[in-house]
Design a protein around this motif. Structure first.
Motif, PDB file in Angstrom:
ATOM      1  N   PRO A 126      31.282  57.770  66.387  1.00  0.00           N
ATOM      2  CA  PRO A 126      32.336  58.600  65.462  1.00  0.00           C
ATOM      3  C   PRO A 126      33.717  58.054  66.143  1.00  0.00           C
ATOM      4  O   PRO A 126      33.887  57.216  66.817  1.00  0.00           O
ATOM      5  N   PRO A 127      34.884  58.383  65.368  1.00  0.00           N
ATOM      6  CA  PRO A 127      36.154  57.570  65.279  1.00  0.00           C
ATOM      7  C   PRO A 127      36.629  57.698  66.932  1.00  0.00           C
ATOM      8  O   PRO A 127      37.272  56.871  67.179  1.00  0.00           O
ATOM      9  N   ALA A 128      36.574  58.853  67.421  1.00  0.00           N
ATOM     10  CA  ALA A 128      36.908  58.850  68.882  1.00  0.00           C
ATOM     11  C   ALA A 128      36.527  57.719  69.744  1.00  0.00           C
ATOM     12  O   ALA A 128      37.013  57.508  70.844  1.00  0.00           O
ATOM     13  N   ARG A 129      35.301  57.232  69.402  1.00  0.00           N
ATOM     14  CA  ARG A 129      34.737  56.116  70.310  1.00  0.00           C
ATOM     15  C   ARG A 129      34.833  54.673  69.897  1.00  0.00           C
ATOM     16  O   ARG A 129      34.317  53.887  70.495  1.00  0.00           O
ATOM     17  N   VAL A 130      35.568  54.478  68.776  1.00  0.00           N
ATOM     18  CA  VAL A 130      35.778  53.262  68.332  1.00  0.00           C
ATOM     19  C   VAL A 130      36.426  52.394  69.240  1.00  0.00           C
ATOM     20  O   VAL A 130      36.034  51.090  69.408  1.00  0.00           O
ATOM     21  N   THR A 131      37.205  52.852  70.172  1.00  0.00           N
ATOM     22  CA  THR A 131      37.977  51.890  71.221  1.00  0.00           C
ATOM     23  C   THR A 131      36.809  51.467  72.192  1.00  0.00           C
ATOM     24  O   THR A 131      37.325  50.421  72.933  1.00  0.00           O
ATOM     25  N   LEU A 132      35.634  51.889  71.849  1.00  0.00           N
ATOM     26  CA  LEU A 132      34.522  51.227  72.695  1.00  0.00           C
ATOM     27  C   LEU A 132      34.726  49.678  72.406  1.00  0.00           C
ATOM     28  O   LEU A 132      34.257  48.620  73.425  1.00  0.00           O
ATOM     29  N   LEU A 133      34.739  49.395  71.180  1.00  0.00           N
ATOM     30  CA  LEU A 133      34.743  48.064  70.671  1.00  0.00           C
ATOM     31  C   LEU A 133      36.007  47.021  71.140  1.00  0.00           C
ATOM     32  O   LEU A 133      35.858  46.016  71.446  1.00  0.00           O
ATOM     33  N   THR A 134      37.068  47.667  71.427  1.00  0.00           N
ATOM     34  CA  THR A 134      38.201  47.265  71.964  1.00  0.00           C
ATOM     35  C   THR A 134      38.156  46.816  73.144  1.00  0.00           C
ATOM     36  O   THR A 134      38.091  45.561  73.916  1.00  0.00           O
ATOM     37  N   VAL A 135      37.386  47.648  73.914  1.00  0.00           N
ATOM     38  CA  VAL A 135      36.900  47.185  75.302  1.00  0.00           C
ATOM     39  C   VAL A 135      35.982  46.152  75.397  1.00  0.00           C
ATOM     40  O   VAL A 135      36.158  45.275  76.228  1.00  0.00           O
ATOM     41  N   ALA A 136      35.045  45.985  74.682  1.00  0.00           N
ATOM     42  CA  ALA A 136      33.835  45.134  74.691  1.00  0.00           C
ATOM     43  C   ALA A 136      34.493  43.778  74.397  1.00  0.00           C
ATOM     44  O   ALA A 136      34.373  42.723  74.995  1.00  0.00           O
ATOM     45  N   MET A 137      35.448  43.836  73.294  1.00  0.00           N
ATOM     46  CA  MET A 137      36.185  42.662  72.764  1.00  0.00           C
ATOM     47  C   MET A 137      37.119  41.816  73.820  1.00  0.00           C
ATOM     48  O   MET A 137      36.952  40.857  74.118  1.00  0.00           O
ATOM     49  N   SER A 138      37.761  42.851  74.485  1.00  0.00           N
ATOM     50  CA  SER A 138      38.569  42.240  75.390  1.00  0.00           C
ATOM     51  C   SER A 138      38.225  41.717  76.412  1.00  0.00           C
ATOM     52  O   SER A 138      38.536  40.680  77.109  1.00  0.00           O
ATOM     53  N   ALA A 139      37.087  42.372  77.194  1.00  0.00           N
ATOM     54  CA  ALA A 139      36.174  41.653  78.255  1.00  0.00           C
ATOM     55  C   ALA A 139      35.311  40.527  77.855  1.00  0.00           C
ATOM     56  O   ALA A 139      35.324  39.630  78.481  1.00  0.00           O
ATOM     57  N   ALA A 140      35.152  40.593  76.646  1.00  0.00           N
ATOM     58  CA  ALA A 140      34.139  39.265  76.147  1.00  0.00           C
ATOM     59  C   ALA A 140      35.367  38.130  76.065  1.00  0.00           C
ATOM     60  O   ALA A 140      34.887  37.074  76.365  1.00  0.00           O
ATOM     61  N   VAL A 141      36.304  38.197  75.359  1.00  0.00           N
ATOM     62  CA  VAL A 141      37.344  37.126  75.169  1.00  0.00           C
ATOM     63  C   VAL A 141      37.952  36.515  76.625  1.00  0.00           C
ATOM     64  O   VAL A 141      37.932  35.377  76.845  1.00  0.00           O
ATOM     65  N   CYS A 142      38.450  37.664  77.465  1.00  0.00           N
ATOM     66  CA  CYS A 142      38.420  37.240  78.726  1.00  0.00           C
ATOM     67  C   CYS A 142      37.556  36.571  79.390  1.00  0.00           C
ATOM     68  O   CYS A 142      37.801  35.531  80.138  1.00  0.00           O
ATOM     69  N   GLY A 143      36.366  36.853  79.476  1.00  0.00           N
ATOM     70  CA  GLY A 143      34.945  36.273  79.890  1.00  0.00           C
ATOM     71  C   GLY A 143      35.243  34.828  79.457  1.00  0.00           C
ATOM     72  O   GLY A 143      34.874  33.764  80.195  1.00  0.00           O
ATOM     73  N   ALA A 144      35.238  34.574  78.258  1.00  0.00           N
ATOM     74  CA  ALA A 144      35.221  33.375  77.352  1.00  0.00           C
ATOM     75  C   ALA A 144      36.147  32.326  78.118  1.00  0.00           C
ATOM     76  O   ALA A 144      35.966  31.153  78.421  1.00  0.00           O
ATOM     77  N   VAL A 145      37.587  32.835  78.141  1.00  0.00           N
ATOM     78  CA  VAL A 145      38.683  32.100  78.712  1.00  0.00           C
ATOM     79  C   VAL A 145      38.190  31.952  80.042  1.00  0.00           C
ATOM     80  O   VAL A 145      38.719  30.764  80.352  1.00  0.00           O
ATOM     81  N   ARG A 146      38.103  32.583  80.936  1.00  0.00           N
ATOM     82  CA  ARG A 146      37.876  32.295  82.230  1.00  0.00           C
ATOM     83  C   ARG A 146      36.776  31.260  82.478  1.00  0.00           C
ATOM     84  O   ARG A 146      36.795  30.213  83.439  1.00  0.00           O
ATOM     85  N   GLU A 147      35.623  31.277  81.700  1.00  0.00           N
ATOM     86  CA  GLU A 147      34.627  30.186  81.520  1.00  0.00           C
ATOM     87  C   GLU A 147      35.212  28.958  81.137  1.00  0.00           C
ATOM     88  O   GLU A 147      34.785  27.655  81.475  1.00  0.00           O
ATOM     89  N   ALA A 148      36.537  28.832  80.443  1.00  0.00           N
ATOM     90  CA  ALA A 148      37.083  27.601  80.075  1.00  0.00           C
ATOM     91  C   ALA A 148      38.299  27.220  81.130  1.00  0.00           C
ATOM     92  O   ALA A 148      38.787  26.268  80.725  1.00  0.00           O
ATOM     93  N   GLY A 149      38.083  27.992  82.194  1.00  0.00           N
ATOM     94  CA  GLY A 149      39.033  27.423  83.293  1.00  0.00           C
ATOM     95  C   GLY A 149      40.392  28.049  83.454  1.00  0.00           C
ATOM     96  O   GLY A 149      41.247  27.608  84.155  1.00  0.00           O
ATOM     97  N   VAL A 150      40.651  29.128  82.644  1.00  0.00           N
ATOM     98  CA  VAL A 150      41.945  29.786  82.805  1.00  0.00           C
ATOM     99  C   VAL A 150      41.777  31.251  83.371  1.00  0.00           C
ATOM    100  O   VAL A 150      40.905  32.015  82.766  1.00  0.00           O
ATOM    101  N   PRO A 151      42.408  31.456  84.361  1.00  0.00           N
ATOM    102  CA  PRO A 151      42.104  32.793  85.100  1.00  0.00           C
ATOM    103  C   PRO A 151      42.961  33.970  84.472  1.00  0.00           C
ATOM    104  O   PRO A 151      43.728  34.730  84.959  1.00  0.00           O
ATOM    105  N   ALA A 152      42.387  34.378  83.226  1.00  0.00           N
ATOM    106  CA  ALA A 152      42.990  35.442  82.534  1.00  0.00           C
ATOM    107  C   ALA A 152      42.440  36.864  83.126  1.00  0.00           C
ATOM    108  O   ALA A 152      41.700  37.042  83.599  1.00  0.00           O
ATOM    109  N   GLU A 153      43.572  37.719  82.889  1.00  0.00           N
ATOM    110  CA  GLU A 153      43.293  39.097  82.945  1.00  0.00           C
ATOM    111  C   GLU A 153      43.731  40.061  81.907  1.00  0.00           C
ATOM    112  O   GLU A 153      44.352  39.739  80.904  1.00  0.00           O
TER     113      GLU A 153
END
Length: 315
Positions: free
Chosen positions: A137-164
């Motif tokens: 439902p539209p009210a839960r679409v922000t789940l994808l923002t949460v997932a993408m934020s965490a995914a990109v942050c994790g990839a950046v950390r694997e590249a050696g940069v301590p993002a938050e």
């Protein structure tokens, strides 16, 4: 990447393999094999012709076929050297019925962030938008923002940069001397269309300053190139982010926990500006759909779904 071209590429990686052998194995003509080989060369792959046949000698640093090669997530990648906006292009594809397509560009000429703010998108960054058709439902679409934020942050950390992660949609590199506690590295922009309580499509856009030199960055921003001192391999970075995104979008609890673990906002004193008021207090949690929970100075617990968030120094 169509299945025949993928099979050709896999065979070349295991090569050398001759054109006739490829044609027989894939049940295509020798002319078709040659066309696929030339298409791979045009995309930047090094394909050498040896006495024993073709062999893959080089993988391009970036591009659609380069990202698809070795990618375990189920995405088709449409690549542009330059495009006005990957989100706009992804919206057009979504309107035409596309799903699980990634629009990727080396440069954007009309990039934008939240509230239609201009987003500088020079060559060397990771500018991508993912078309999804979630059963939400539209009210839960922000789940994808949460997932993408965490995914990109994790990839950046694997590249050696301590993002938050800074709520609601930014990635920062911590810096106690910087305004709001960090230098901006990336932003996430999610757009959707739906009706009758059901989402039709969602576009999750990512703007990441990857190999962007310091003199091309706006004030208060940073890049992986600046932080690392050397370029990052964007192909691998994008692959890891997309693969992790697929994992997290299927598991909201894991996405929320990954977000929490990488959050700069939680435990921080914040000021959240809303259309009719300002909420000030300590950010203590996020809900299962990514809303920020703030314990105000008056001892009230407020749940904020959207707003401009500023990190404040401790009282």
């Amino acid at each position: 990447m169509n299945e025949t071209r993928r099979a050709v590429l896999d065979a070349l990686a295991d090569g050398p393999v001759s054109g006739p052998e490829l044609a027989d194995a894939l049940d295509v003509s020798r002319a078709a094999v040659w066309k696929h080989v030339e298409a791979l060369r045009d995309a930047g792959f090094g394909v050498e012709s040896t006495g024993s046949g073709y062999v893959l000698s080089e993988i391009p640093e970036y591009g659609g076929l380069a990202v698809e090669y070795g990618l375990t997530a189920p995405f088709e990648v449409e690549y542009h050297d330059s495009v006005p906006s990957t989100n706009d292009r992804a919206r057009d594809l979504a309107a035409d019925g596309a799903s699980d397509v990634v629009v990727l560009a080396d440069e954007q000429t009309g990039g934008r962030g939240r509230l239609e703010r201009e987003w500088a998108s020079p060559s060397g960054g990771v500018w991508m938008s993912v078309v999804c058709r979630p059963d939400l439902p539209p009210a839960r679409v922000t789940l994808l923002t949460v997932a993408m934020s965490a995914a990109v942050c994790g990839a950046v950390r694997e590249a050696g940069v301590p993002a938050e992660i800074k709520w609601p949609n930014d990635l920062l590199v911590p810096d106690p001397d910087a305004e709001r506690g960090g230098r901006k590295l990336a932003g996430i922009l999610t757009e959707m269309e739906g009706e009758a309580g059901q989402v039709s499509w969602v576009v999750v856009g990512v703007g990441l300053n990857a190999n962007v030199p310091a003199n091309d960055l706006p004030e208060g921003a940073t890049s992986l190139l600046v932080e690392r001192g050397d370029p990052v391999e964007r192909r691998t970075l994008v692959q890891r982010a997309l693969e992790r995104f697929v994992e997290l979008r299927a598991d909201p609890a894991a996405a929320r926990e990954a977000w929490r673990e990488q959050a700069a906002t939680l435990g921080t004193r914040v000021r959240v500006t809303l259309p009719t008021e300002t909420v000030v207090g300590e950010a203590v949690d996020v809900t299962d759909v990514g809303a920020l929970v703030v314990e105000t100075d008056a001892g009230e617990e407020r749940v904020v779904h959207a707003g401009e968030c500023e990190h404040l120094r401790p009282v």
